[in-house]
Design a protein around this motif. Structure first.
Motif, PDB file in Angstrom:
ATOM      1  N   PRO A  17       4.481  -4.775   1.283  1.00 20.43           N
ATOM      2  CA  PRO A  17       3.465  -4.834   0.346  1.00 20.43           C
ATOM      3  C   PRO A  17       3.547  -3.489  -0.547  1.00 20.43           C
ATOM      4  O   PRO A  17       3.872  -2.460   0.235  1.00 20.43           O
ATOM      5  CB  PRO A  17       2.167  -4.944   1.143  1.00 20.43           C
ATOM      6  N   LYS A  19       1.045  -1.104  -2.231  1.00 23.68           N
ATOM      7  CA  LYS A  19      -0.299  -0.895  -2.442  1.00 23.68           C
ATOM      8  C   LYS A  19      -0.612  -0.220  -3.947  1.00 23.68           C
ATOM      9  O   LYS A  19       0.198   0.416  -4.386  1.00 23.68           O
ATOM     10  CB  LYS A  19      -1.019  -0.092  -1.433  1.00 23.68           C
ATOM     11  N   GLY A  24      -6.598   0.393  -2.784  1.00 23.33           N
ATOM     12  CA  GLY A  24      -5.456   0.107  -1.923  1.00 23.33           C
ATOM     13  C   GLY A  24      -4.942  -1.248  -1.626  1.00 23.33           C
ATOM     14  O   GLY A  24      -4.563  -1.645  -0.705  1.00 23.33           O
ATOM     15  N   ARG A  25      -5.440  -2.271  -2.772  1.00 22.08           N
ATOM     16  CA  ARG A  25      -5.058  -3.593  -2.457  1.00 22.08           C
ATOM     17  C   ARG A  25      -3.606  -3.837  -2.600  1.00 22.08           C
ATOM     18  O   ARG A  25      -2.723  -3.043  -3.547  1.00 22.08           O
ATOM     19  CB  ARG A  25      -5.665  -4.307  -3.444  1.00 22.08           C
ATOM     20  N   THR A  26      -2.993  -4.864  -2.053  1.00 19.97           N
ATOM     21  CA  THR A  26      -1.462  -5.250  -2.442  1.00 19.97           C
ATOM     22  C   THR A  26      -1.437  -5.559  -3.760  1.00 19.97           C
ATOM     23  O   THR A  26      -1.910  -6.697  -4.279  1.00 19.97           O
ATOM     24  CB  THR A  26      -1.119  -6.214  -1.186  1.00 19.97           C
TER      25      THR A  26
END
Ligand code: ATP
Ligand code: ATP
Ligand code: SF4
Ligand code: SF4
Ligand code: MG
Ligand code: MG
Lengths: 337, 340
Positions: A17, A19, A24-26
């Protein structure tokens, strides 16, 4: 060769992933390994080659379960490694060892060679305690070092000698499979040749199986039985060593082989110089991932992902993933450099 | 040779002075480079290749010092040139591409800022002219969309592109001599092929002389006219490229060629050189190669051989080719034929 499959990798995928943003979302994935399958037979050396970032180490790390793969199965001796618990895997680690590129970084600088070797035996509990030092000395001699060197520290050895210590440590637990990730890449050629000869000798003596990750195709030709070529997370060609080097089918393999400088000034060969750089695995090209650099690419190549296939003119077990193998072989398709 | 010699190095010695020991990193290096030609410097890690190159440009870091010899570039001995003269030559007449492209580009400036700075220092070009010339240079080394790339930072480029930027900067002032220290070691083979092609092409176009430092004998075979083989701070063999590969004379050169695993030929077993390179503060007093040499005699351990001409094409530093040789008079240094 006894054709017992020791390791079988099926549809392995490893997406890392990426971020981003505030939370800090993928936001995306690095498709480091994207649907890779191959098998390794007991007692053979399968090499994995390809350019930097194509997913060689990631494949090795998945087999060692250093990362958790996104998808796929890895059967070792008939058992799916990915379904094992951490504890079960630890026991399995005895059978699967690794030798890394940088022997210095992978050996604890504060431990003597004796400690490094006996500790490996201790973790796997393979040799009774009072026999461990004796066994360590035996191992050093097996890899061509002296018994007197057993109480020395890693920094007191040269690069080639340190790599031998790394090999001795891998052998300490009597593994079946050793993953060699660029194990000789950092060594000078004269020393590299010593280590390569040693690996071959140990393989014969102990019926070891090697997964040999390297980018030097001279080294690969020397050590391998079979070779898998990777490009951007996929295996594009796999074959017997001889068949691969003498009768490559995939346009990328051909370019790769032609790009290696040959130590023979009177025999300069035609070189296929590829355009451009290796694209990013974050946003890999559609269809055949090689189409952005391939001199034979057509519209079909941009759309459909080619599967590995074996054709009549190829040796048994030789497979390549290209839509146009037939037309390239027959000369109906001409390269467009 | 009737050719014009652009660089003539005689008995160069460079040492590092640490805690009252002298590390003789370069210990009597001599070679000549004709104009427009390429010489390869090969040898194992630590044999003194990079320090030779840095000595030419007088770029040695602190405890390092040239302690003897001459570096004749055209008509000037660079070991005696003033700091000012050296600064004028650096980047103008002689340029260098370093081993590590990432560390030699400054990460906080864009590619364009760095190229413009070079052009300003050496050619007094202003911002606008500098940018124009910079774009031309990037184009010359085959960087796609140079106008965009020139505004980017080094980390935004791939390794191959960074190395091309380094080459572009090295070529900014049409140097007469280019020193390339492992210019492709960090790169993949398909990218290496591109870079070597660029250097070859530029050399043809501008009649540039090149020193190519590498440990890859394949790169040597494909790019060099002459070869100097180094071992333990010394040149042990100097010859034209065909002779080195066809009739290597020094036991180290032979060992080196026999240890290379080749992608185009099958060999059952490689013939490695036994042992390891001695460390420079622990050099054998006679021939540096004696502890690893299968032919070594007492004489070899006692006395250092000199670099002597053994034929029109070849200079070798080995007792076997002298009148004082005290070993097997029939000794055959050259191993089995290894070409397909
Ligand atoms: N932990 C990780 N997180 C994110 N990306 C990763 C991670 N590990 C590897 N990658 C990416 O996955 C891709 C494949 O990496 P990998 O190390 O397998 O390449 P490789 O073929 O071994 O290359 P090299 O020859 O340079 O060692 C690369 O783009 C790399 O940047
Ligand atoms: N700053 C320094 N202080 C002390 N010794 C040094 C220093 N720099 C280099 N040396 C020594 O000088 C010798 C020659 O180094 P050099 O960098 O020229 O080797 P090289 O032939 O370029 O090797 P490589 O192939 O690894 O680049 C080495 O043994 C090295 O240890
Ligand atoms: S599928 Fe198309 S792009 Fe891919 S290698 Fe074959 S010809 Fe080239
Ligand atoms: S001088 Fe002696 S030790 Fe040195 S290379 Fe020649 S034979 Fe070997
Ligand atoms: Mg890797
Ligand atoms: Mg160097």
């Amino acid at each position: 060769m006894a054709q017992k499959e020791l390791l079988k990798v099926n549809h392995l995928k490893q997406y890392f992933p990426i971020k981003g943003g505030f939370f800090g979302r993928t936001v995306n994935h690095v498709k480091a390994v994207d649907d890779v399958s191959f098998e390794i037979y007991e007692g053979e050396t399968l090499s994995v080659v390809g350019e930097s970032g194509c997913g060689k180490s990631t494949t090795g790390r998945a087999i060692l379960r250093l990362d958790d793969p996104t998808e796929g199965t890895i059967e070792f001796d008939g058992e799916d490694l990915l379904s094992l618990s951490k504890r079960e895997m630890r026991n399995r680690r005895k059978d699967i060892q690794v030798i890394f590129q940088d022997p210095y970084a992978s050996l604890n600088p504060r431990q003597t060679v004796a400690k490094i070797l006996t500790e490996a035996m201790e973790i796997q509990n393979v040799v009774p305690k009072n026999k461990r030092r004796e066994r360590a000395i035996e191992l050093l001699e097996t890899v061509g070092l002296n018994a007197e060197q057993i109480d020395r520290y890693p920094h007191e050895f040269s690069g080639g000698q340190r790599q031998r210590v790394g090999i001795a440590r891998a052998l300490a637990v009597e593994p079946k499979l050793i993953v060699c990730d660029e194990a000789v890449s950092a060594l000078d050629v004269s020393v590299q040749a010593q280590v390569l000869n040693l690996l071959k000798k140990l393989q014969r003596e102990f019926n070891l199986t090697f997964l040999f990750i390297a980018h030097d195709l001279g080294v690969v030709r020397h050590i391998s039985d079979r070779v898998a070529v990777m490009y951007l997370g996929k295996v594009v060609e796999i074959a017997d060593k001889k068949s691969l080097f003498e009768n490559p089918q995939h346009p990328y393999t051909k370019a790769l082989l032609s790009a290696i400088p040959t130590p023979d000034p009177e025999n300069k060969k035609e070189r296929i110089v590829l355009k451009g750089d290796v694209p990013s695995p974050i946003d890999p090209p559609t269809g055949c991932r090689f189409h952005t650099r391939c001199p034979f690419a057509t519209d079909l190549c941009k759309q459909d992902i080619p599967e590995l296939r074996n054709l009549d003119h190829m040796e048994e077990g030789h497979r390549a993933a290209c839509h146009h193998i037939e037309k390239i072989v027959s000369g109906d398709m001409k390269p467009n450099y | 040779m009737s050719e014009e010699i652009i660089l003539d190095i005689k008995d160069l010695r460079t040492s590092f002075f640490t805690e009252d020991v002298e590390v003789k990193a370069v210990d009597g290096v001599s070679f000549k480079l004709p104009k427009g030609k390429t010489i390869g410097i090969v040898g194992e890690s630590g044999s003194g290749k990079s320090i030779t190159a840095l000595s030419i440009l007088r770029l040695l870091e602190h405890p390092g010092k040239i302690v003897g010899g001459e570096i004749n570039f055209k008509d000037k001995d660079l070991t005696k040139a003033s700091d000012r003269e050296i600064r004028d030559i650096r980047g103008n007449e002689i340029s260098m591409i370093f081993q590590e492209p990432m560390t030699s580009l400054n990460p906080v400036y864009t590619v364009g800022q760095q190229i413009r700075e070079t052009l300003k220092v050496h050619q007094g070009l202003g911002k606008e002219q500098g940018t124009k010339k910079g774009v031309e240079l990037l184009e010359l080394v085959g960087i796609p969309s140079p106008k965009k790339r020139i505004t980017q930072y080094p980390h935004e480029l791939s390794g191959g592109m960074r190395q091309r930027v380094m080459i572009a900067m090295a070529l900014a002032c049409n140097p007469e001599l280019l020193i390339a220290d492992e210019p492709t070691t960090a790169l993949d083979v398909t990218i290496q092929a591109q870079i070597l092609e660029i250097i070859n092409d530029l050399q043809d176009r501008f009649d540039m002389s090149v020193i190519m430092i590498t440990h890859d004998m394949g790169v040597v075979a494909e790019t060099c006219d002459y070869v100097a083989v180094m071992y333990g701070g010394k040149v042990v063999e100097y010859a034209d490229v065909k002779t080195i590969f066809k009739e290597p004379k020094h036991p180290y050169t032979v060992g080196l060629l026999n240890s290379i695993p080749r992608h185009d030929v099958d060999v059952d077993e490689l013939e490695p050189i036994r042992g390891n390179v001695p460390s420079p503060n622990d050099m054998p007093k006679g021939c540096r190669f004696a502890p690893r040499c299968p032919f070594a005699t007492d004489l070899c351990y006692e006395e250092l051989p000199s670099l002597d001409k053994v034929s029109d094409d070849n200079q070798v530093r080995c007792w076997i080719y002298s009148e004082r040789w005290d070993g097997d008079p029939e000794v055959k240094v050259n191993g089995p034929e290894r070409t397909s």
